[in-house]
Motif scaffolding. Structure first.
Motif, short mmCIF file in Angstrom:
data_model
loop_
_atom_site.label_atom_id
_atom_site.label_comp_id
_atom_site.label_asym_id
_atom_site.label_seq_id
_atom_site.Cartn_x
_atom_site.Cartn_y
_atom_site.Cartn_z
N TYR A 1 -38.01 -95.63 -85.58
CA TYR A 1 -38.11 -94.48 -84.67
C TYR A 1 -38.61 -93.25 -85.44
O TYR A 1 -39.43 -92.47 -84.93
N ALA A 2 -38.09 -93.08 -86.65
CA ALA A 2 -38.53 -91.94 -87.46
C ALA A 2 -40.02 -92.01 -87.75
O ALA A 2 -40.74 -90.99 -87.69
N LEU A 3 -40.51 -93.21 -88.06
CA LEU A 3 -41.94 -93.38 -88.32
C LEU A 3 -42.77 -93.05 -87.08
O LEU A 3 -43.81 -92.39 -87.16
N LEU A 4 -42.31 -93.51 -85.93
CA LEU A 4 -43.04 -93.24 -84.69
C LEU A 4 -43.06 -91.75 -84.39
O LEU A 4 -44.10 -91.20 -83.99
N ASN A 5 -41.93 -91.08 -84.59
CA ASN A 5 -41.87 -89.63 -84.32
C ASN A 5 -42.75 -88.84 -85.27
O ASN A 5 -43.28 -87.79 -84.90
N GLN A 6 -42.89 -89.34 -86.50
CA GLN A 6 -43.71 -88.66 -87.50
C GLN A 6 -45.17 -89.11 -87.45
O GLN A 6 -45.98 -88.69 -88.27
N ALA B 1 -49.56 -99.44 -91.43
CA ALA B 1 -49.17 -100.13 -92.66
C ALA B 1 -47.72 -99.80 -93.03
O ALA B 1 -46.96 -100.67 -93.45
N ALA B 2 -47.33 -98.53 -92.85
CA ALA B 2 -45.96 -98.14 -93.16
C ALA B 2 -44.98 -98.79 -92.19
O ALA B 2 -43.88 -99.22 -92.59
N TYR B 3 -45.34 -98.88 -90.94
CA TYR B 3 -44.50 -99.51 -89.91
C TYR B 3 -44.27 -100.98 -90.27
O TYR B 3 -43.13 -101.47 -90.28
N VAL B 4 -45.36 -101.69 -90.56
CA VAL B 4 -45.27 -103.12 -90.91
C VAL B 4 -44.48 -103.30 -92.20
O VAL B 4 -43.60 -104.16 -92.30
N GLY B 5 -44.76 -102.46 -93.19
CA GLY B 5 -44.07 -102.56 -94.48
C GLY B 5 -42.58 -102.32 -94.35
O GLY B 5 -41.77 -102.99 -95.02
N THR B 6 -42.19 -101.38 -93.50
CA THR B 6 -40.77 -101.08 -93.31
C THR B 6 -40.03 -102.30 -92.77
O THR B 6 -38.92 -102.64 -93.22
N ILE B 7 -40.62 -102.98 -91.81
CA ILE B 7 -39.98 -104.18 -91.24
C ILE B 7 -39.88 -105.29 -92.28
O ILE B 7 -38.82 -105.90 -92.47
N LEU B 8 -40.99 -105.56 -92.97
CA LEU B 8 -41.00 -106.65 -93.94
C LEU B 8 -40.05 -106.40 -95.10
O LEU B 8 -39.35 -107.32 -95.57
N GLU B 9 -39.99 -105.16 -95.58
CA GLU B 9 -39.11 -104.85 -96.70
C GLU B 9 -37.64 -104.91 -96.28
O GLU B 9 -36.78 -105.31 -97.07
N TYR B 10 -37.33 -104.53 -95.06
CA TYR B 10 -35.95 -104.57 -94.59
C TYR B 10 -35.44 -106.01 -94.50
O TYR B 10 -34.30 -106.31 -94.88
N VAL B 11 -36.27 -106.90 -93.99
CA VAL B 11 -35.85 -108.27 -93.75
C VAL B 11 -35.87 -109.11 -95.04
O VAL B 11 -35.06 -110.03 -95.21
#
Length: 281
Positions: A69-74, A79-89
Motif C-alpha cells: 500500500y505504501a508503494l502504491l501511495n508513493q 520493479a519495486a512492487y515485484v521485488g517487495t513481494i518476492l523478498e518478503y516470501v
C-alpha cells in the motif's frame, strides 16, 4: 526424498484472478511463481489495490500488504512492487529475485506500443490465436508510420497466428506485407511456405517459375519442409499410425479385424480437434 516448502500466510478461500494471464491465484507462492515466470510481461497493470487487499484479507499477510500500500501511495515502480513481494516470501534465491527485478525495470522503458505488443505476443505463445490477432490488429491501427520495424513485427505475427489456425491464404498475405515493410528474409520464407501449404505441387511450382526472384528462398523453404516432415515421421503419432496400418493390412488378410486401426485414427483425430479448439478460444 523431496523437500517440503513451508507456505507464507494462508491458502486463499477466494482466488485472485489475473485477467492478463487468465489465471486464478490461491496463495502468495503462486503469485511469486507468476511474477518470476511472466517477468517480461509485467508493467504497472500488475500493481492493483485489489491484489493487495486479497493478500491482506485472504492470505493473512497484513505486513506485506502495508508495504505494498505504501508503494502504491508513493507511486513506486513496478520493479519495486515485484521485488517487495518476492523478498518478503523468500521462495526464490536472491539472484533470481534480482534478475526478475532487472527484467521488470528494463521493461518499464518500453514504449506503449512495445508493451501492447508484448501482451499480444504472450497470447500468441499460448496459442490463443483469435485473441492475439485482435490485439495485433488494434495495435497496428494505432502504430505510427515512423515505427516501420514494429509494424513489420506485428504483420509477421499476424501471419503466424493465421498459420496456427491453418488459414494459410491469410497468413501468406500478412507475411508478404511484413516482408514488404522491412524486407526481412524470415517473412519471405514463411510467405512461400504458406503458399506451398495452400497450393497443389503444380500450382506452387508454376508460381515459383513465374517469380524467379524467389528461387533461392524457395530452396530454403523445401529444406524447412523436409525437416518438418522428418520430425513428424519420428513422432509417436506417426509411429502408431504406421504400426496400425500394418495391423490393418494383416487383419484384412488374416484376422478380418480392422477395428483397432480405425479406433486409433478416431482417437488421434479427436486429439487434434481438441487441440484446434484450444487454439481458437
Amino acid at each position: 526424498m523431496s523437500l517440503m516448502i513451508l507456505g507464507t500466510g494462508r491458502y486463499a478461500g477466494n482466488p485472485y484472478y489475473v485477467e492478463r494471464f487468465y489465471v486464478n491465484l490461491y496463495s502468495v507462492e503462486e503469485l511469486c511463481f507468476m511474477l518470476v515466470d511472466k517477468a517480461e510481461l509485467l508493467d504497472q497493470d500488475i500493481m492493483q489495490r485489489d491484489m493487495v487487499r486479497w493478500l491482506d484479507e485472504e492470505c493473512d499477510l497484513s505486513d506485506l500488504a502495508h508495504a505494498l500500500y505504501a508503494l502504491l501511495n508513493q507511486k513506486g515502480s513496478t520493479a519495486a512492487y515485484v521485488g517487495t513481494i518476492l523478498e518478503y516470501v523468500c521462495l526464490y534465491p536472491p539472484e533470481v529475485i534480482a534478475r526478475t527485478e532487472e527484467i521488470v525495470r528494463d521493461n518499464e522503458g518500453l514504449s506503449p506500443y512495445e508493451r501492447h505488443k508484448a501482451k499480444a505476443d504472450y497470447l500468441l505463445k499460448e496459442r490463443r490465436y483469435f485473441a492475439a490477432m485482435e490485439l495485433y490488429q488494434s495495435l497496428l491501427a494505432r502504430t505510427p508510420d515512423t515505427e516501420k520495424f514494429l509494424q513489420a513485427r506485428i504483420l509477421h505475427n499476424l501471419g503466424v497466428a493465421c498459420a496456427g489456425m491453418f488459414m494459410y491464404e491469410q497468413a501468406a498475405d500478412w507475411f508478404m506485407k511484413s516482408h514488404e515493410t522491412d524486407n526481412r528474409q524470415e517473412s519471405l520464407l514463411l510467405y512461400l511456405a504458406s503458399r506451398r501449404m495452400n497450393r497443389s505441387d503444380k500450382e506452387y511450382i508454376d508460381y515459383i517459375a513465374e517469380h524467379p526472384e524467389y528461387h533461392d528462398a524457395s530452396l530454403k523453404v523445401e529444406r524447412m519442409v523436409e525437416r518438418a516432415a522428418g520430425t513428424f515421421e519420428g513422432s509417436d503419432e506417426n509411429r502408431m499410425l504406421v504400426t496400425l496400418q500394418v495391423f490393418k493390412e494383416e487383419g484384412n488378410g488374416v484376422f478380418g479385424n480392422t477395428a483397432p486401426y480405425y479406433n486409433e485414427i478416431e482417437r488421434l483425430t479427436a486429439g487434434l480437434k481438441e487441440e484446434y479448439r484450444a487454439y481458437t478460444v
